[in-house]
Scaffold this active site. Sequence first.
Site, mmCIF file in Angstrom:
data_model
loop_
_atom_site.group_PDB
_atom_site.id
_atom_site.type_symbol
_atom_site.label_atom_id
_atom_site.label_comp_id
_atom_site.label_asym_id
_atom_site.label_seq_id
_atom_site.Cartn_x
_atom_site.Cartn_y
_atom_site.Cartn_z
ATOM 1 N N CYS A 90 -2.688 0.023 0.870
ATOM 2 C CA CYS A 90 -3.383 0.274 2.137
ATOM 3 C C CYS A 90 -4.775 -0.299 1.978
ATOM 4 C CB CYS A 90 -3.469 1.773 2.418
ATOM 5 S SG CYS A 90 -4.576 2.167 3.812
ATOM 6 N N THR A 92 -7.428 -0.208 4.183
ATOM 7 C CA THR A 92 -8.524 0.639 4.656
ATOM 8 C C THR A 92 -8.891 1.698 3.618
ATOM 9 O OG1 THR A 92 -7.636 0.307 6.877
ATOM 10 C CG2 THR A 92 -9.333 1.964 6.633
ATOM 11 N N LYS A 178 3.134 1.382 13.373
ATOM 12 C CA LYS A 178 3.287 2.765 12.901
ATOM 13 C C LYS A 178 4.210 3.568 13.822
ATOM 14 C CE LYS A 178 -1.280 3.061 10.644
ATOM 15 N NZ LYS A 178 -0.937 3.302 9.248
ATOM 16 N N CYS A 208 -4.097 -5.730 6.447
ATOM 17 C CA CYS A 208 -3.609 -4.380 6.738
ATOM 18 C C CYS A 208 -2.131 -4.428 6.397
ATOM 19 C CB CYS A 208 -3.811 -4.027 8.208
ATOM 20 S SG CYS A 208 -2.934 -2.505 8.658
#
Lengths: 247, 247
Positions: A90, A92, A178, A208
Amino acid sequence: MQGIRVGALPLVGVLGGMGPAATADFHRKLVAATPARRDQDHVPLLIHSIPQIPDRAASILDGADSPAPALVCIARSLEAAGAELLVMPCNTAHFWYDELRQAVGVPVLHIADPVIEALVQGGSFSRVGLLGTRATVAAGLYAKRAAQGPARARGIEWLQPSQAEQHEGVDPGIEAVKAGQLGRAEWLLREAAERLVDQGVDAIVLACTEIPLVLQHAAVPVLDATQLLAEATVRWALQPARLATVT
Amino acid sequence: MQGIRVGALPLVGVLGGMGPAATADFHRKLVAATPARRDQDHVPLLIHSIPQIPDRAASILDGADSPAPALVCIARSLEAAGAELLVMPCNTAHFWYDELRQAVGVPVLHIADPVIEALVQGGSFSRVGLLGTRATVAAGLYAKRAAQGPARARGIEWLQPSQAEQHEGVDPGIEAVKAGQLGRAEWLLREAAERLVDQGVDAIVLACTEIPLVLQHAAVPVLDATQLLAEATVRWALQPARLATVT
């Protein structure tokens, strides 16, 4: 893992669930990137996919609950279970990379490092577009990490979508992945990639881990951070002098 | 997991690595089978993918080292980490299912159960072909489990490939998946499926989690044990009265 001999290969711990489909994608790419003739040649993995970790973007942008305590707890539990390397598919969440590194006694592979290495080795990339969450882009995750690298990495100019494109294209595209709306996600993210190409970038980083689930190609070379992290993890696990190479 | 609140959803523990690609396939199928709009709606998972677990088939067929101590150790460590349900995306390893169940205080979903349930609900299946490892077939894994089920499950006739087909087709096909030789694997396993159809089966169970990586269809309905286990796991995790339904 205590009590289980896993042979010559080190156990790799994965901090996952951010998001769940991205973690499964990383899992598949890691297995596929492993040169193996039988089960026992593969890298042993402990994957903690905990999608209930507080939202990373909301914390960075809006000051909501920090995911750091949960990330540190998971990292320590992976270390306690015997993991010798930690990875986190991930981008972020790497906002808290330094806290994580300090919380454990094992190396943590930074997701931007194999991407920057690939850009430097590629040679001719100087204007690189970033497709990532607003939080990843706002935090300057790649630029900051490149600033600590070799001269050629420091010379990379990092371009990002316009604010409107980020708000109306990239962020909704990531949310659509998502939510399992893959057709909508692909359309939004492909548009955003085309706008980066319009800006004159000579490569695009999928920064991302949700994005490569729907977008793999563009009119310029595309670097998939998930794939590069998977390959770097396998290289680390298979090479005997690994402890010397990850800081 | 100790110290981490994972909300209303129970933590699911996965005994994986048998083989690694099959575990990644189960991981992907479980995420895709989850009705979710955002990360936090997904089932939290602890996946231990330890490909160094002693070979299951060699133990059953040749008396080599048993994988049971390693399986029990992993199951207990998943339980200690907070897992409320255990699943094992490997058919052959279910040879040690009873030992596992007795070793832990949480339910273990048997991979054959959702397959048998689907066959019973399908209604018209009476001659069912099994594609699995020689060890799974020799151990009578599905027939024994069906014998404990409702009358309609007990009435299923289980057919298997001839000994020659098993040795020269199915087992090398499964090994080829593990070695990443997917084209060869697909060819071998498709041939084996066609021979089962020649025997007059009215459905085929992919009773080895490596097989759906290369074979999804045949001239009769195909039941993918990995997919059905993933769906059963999600159903269990999302339904509040779950503890009453798994024995």
